[in-house]
Design a protein around this motif. Structure first.
Motif, PDB file in Angstrom:
ATOM      1  N   LEU A   1       0.852  -1.189   0.000  1.00  0.00           N
ATOM      2  CA  LEU A   1       0.000   0.000   0.000  1.00  0.00           C
ATOM      3  C   LEU A   1       0.885   1.234   0.000  1.00  0.00           C
ATOM      4  O   LEU A   1       1.709   1.416   0.892  1.00  0.00           O
ATOM      5  N   VAL A   2       0.726   2.084  -1.016  1.00  0.00           N
ATOM      6  CA  VAL A   2       1.591   3.264  -1.135  1.00  0.00           C
ATOM      7  C   VAL A   2       0.824   4.587  -1.130  1.00  0.00           C
ATOM      8  O   VAL A   2       1.445   5.653  -1.036  1.00  0.00           O
ATOM      9  N   TYR A   3      -0.510   4.528  -1.203  1.00  0.00           N
ATOM     10  CA  TYR A   3      -1.282   5.768  -1.282  1.00  0.00           C
ATOM     11  C   TYR A   3      -2.716   5.499  -0.849  1.00  0.00           C
ATOM     12  O   TYR A   3      -3.297   4.473  -1.224  1.00  0.00           O
ATOM     13  N   VAL A   4      -3.283   6.406  -0.061  1.00  0.00           N
ATOM     14  CA  VAL A   4      -4.671   6.273   0.403  1.00  0.00           C
ATOM     15  C   VAL A   4      -5.326   7.643   0.464  1.00  0.00           C
ATOM     16  O   VAL A   4      -4.701   8.612   0.906  1.00  0.00           O
ATOM     17  N   GLU A   5      -6.573   7.708   0.038  1.00  0.00           N
ATOM     18  CA  GLU A   5      -7.423   8.877   0.261  1.00  0.00           C
ATOM     19  C   GLU A   5      -8.692   8.374   0.934  1.00  0.00           C
ATOM     20  O   GLU A   5      -9.179   7.290   0.607  1.00  0.00           O
ATOM     21  N   GLU A   6      -9.237   9.144   1.855  1.00  0.00           N
ATOM     22  CA  GLU A   6     -10.413   8.757   2.625  1.00  0.00           C
ATOM     23  C   GLU A   6     -11.627   9.578   2.184  1.00  0.00           C
ATOM     24  O   GLU A   6     -11.512  10.787   1.963  1.00  0.00           O
ATOM     25  N   PHE A   7     -12.780   8.905   2.075  1.00  0.00           N
ATOM     26  CA  PHE A   7     -14.019   9.568   1.652  1.00  0.00           C
ATOM     27  C   PHE A   7     -15.177   9.117   2.534  1.00  0.00           C
ATOM     28  O   PHE A   7     -15.161   8.008   3.070  1.00  0.00           O
ATOM     29  N   SER A   8     -16.185   9.947   2.630  1.00  0.00           N
ATOM     30  CA  SER A   8     -17.335   9.582   3.453  1.00  0.00           C
ATOM     31  C   SER A   8     -18.332   8.704   2.701  1.00  0.00           C
ATOM     32  O   SER A   8     -19.082   7.960   3.321  1.00  0.00           O
ATOM     33  N   THR A   9     -18.325   8.750   1.370  1.00  0.00           N
ATOM     34  CA  THR A   9     -19.275   7.928   0.618  1.00  0.00           C
ATOM     35  C   THR A   9     -18.563   7.026  -0.387  1.00  0.00           C
ATOM     36  O   THR A   9     -17.473   7.341  -0.866  1.00  0.00           O
ATOM     37  N   LYS A  10     -19.239   5.944  -0.702  1.00  0.00           N
ATOM     38  CA  LYS A  10     -18.754   4.989  -1.695  1.00  0.00           C
ATOM     39  C   LYS A  10     -18.612   5.668  -3.059  1.00  0.00           C
ATOM     40  O   LYS A  10     -17.634   5.440  -3.777  1.00  0.00           O
ATOM     41  N   GLU A  11     -19.572   6.485  -3.384  1.00  0.00           N
ATOM     42  CA  GLU A  11     -19.578   7.161  -4.686  1.00  0.00           C
ATOM     43  C   GLU A  11     -18.370   8.074  -4.864  1.00  0.00           C
ATOM     44  O   GLU A  11     -17.770   8.119  -5.951  1.00  0.00           O
ATOM     45  N   GLU A  12     -18.009   8.787  -3.807  1.00  0.00           N
ATOM     46  CA  GLU A  12     -16.829   9.664  -3.878  1.00  0.00           C
ATOM     47  C   GLU A  12     -15.560   8.837  -4.099  1.00  0.00           C
ATOM     48  O   GLU A  12     -14.716   9.199  -4.920  1.00  0.00           O
ATOM     49  N   ALA A  13     -15.439   7.736  -3.363  1.00  0.00           N
ATOM     50  CA  ALA A  13     -14.259   6.873  -3.493  1.00  0.00           C
ATOM     51  C   ALA A  13     -14.184   6.265  -4.886  1.00  0.00           C
ATOM     52  O   ALA A  13     -13.106   6.207  -5.490  1.00  0.00           O
ATOM     53  N   MET A  14     -15.312   5.836  -5.413  1.00  0.00           N
ATOM     54  CA  MET A  14     -15.339   5.238  -6.745  1.00  0.00           C
ATOM     55  C   MET A  14     -15.005   6.278  -7.819  1.00  0.00           C
ATOM     56  O   MET A  14     -14.299   5.967  -8.779  1.00  0.00           O
ATOM     57  N   SER A  15     -15.500   7.483  -7.655  1.00  0.00           N
ATOM     58  CA  SER A  15     -15.205   8.555  -8.613  1.00  0.00           C
ATOM     59  C   SER A  15     -13.722   8.881  -8.610  1.00  0.00           C
ATOM     60  O   SER A  15     -13.110   9.083  -9.669  1.00  0.00           O
ATOM     61  N   ARG A  16     -13.139   8.919  -7.432  1.00  0.00           N
ATOM     62  CA  ARG A  16     -11.708   9.215  -7.336  1.00  0.00           C
ATOM     63  C   ARG A  16     -10.880   8.076  -7.927  1.00  0.00           C
ATOM     64  O   ARG A  16      -9.885   8.318  -8.619  1.00  0.00           O
ATOM     65  N   GLU A  17     -11.300   6.828  -7.676  1.00  0.00           N
ATOM     66  CA  GLU A  17     -10.619   5.678  -8.280  1.00  0.00           C
ATOM     67  C   GLU A  17     -10.616   5.813  -9.800  1.00  0.00           C
ATOM     68  O   GLU A  17      -9.581   5.642 -10.452  1.00  0.00           O
TER      69      GLU A  17
END
Length: 82
Positions: A46-62
């Motif tokens: 694991l070399v990088y992580v961003e945290e989000f409050s919603t699944k949709e935000e995390a998926m969009s960033r991915e």
């Protein structure tokens, strides 16, 4: 919490994904139960992580990170770890 993450594979390639259980997901990748891409490129780190409050935000960033060129992903890693 939801997370977008980047793994560095054994062969030096980068894999981007999202999850709501980061520790379990990384362990799954290293156990060969993760994405097909990482199964033959273990171990992963694991070399990088961003945290989000919603699944949709995390998926969009991915999705956004997956569209970046490798050089831009490396800049992202460097900026986060600087």
């Amino acid at each position: 919490m939801n997370y977008t993450y980047i793994l560095r594979c054994e062969d030096g390639t980068l894999y981007t994904g999202w999850t709501n259980n980061l520790e379990k997901r990384v362990a799954d990748h290293n156990a060969g139960k993760g994405a097909k891409y990482t199964r033959t490129r273990r171990p992963v780190e694991l070399v990088y992580v961003e945290e989000f409050s919603t699944k949709e935000e995390a998926m969009s960033r991915e999705y956004a990170i997956k569209r970046l060129k490798r050089t831009d992903k490396l800049k992202l890693l460097h900026a986060k770890n600087a």
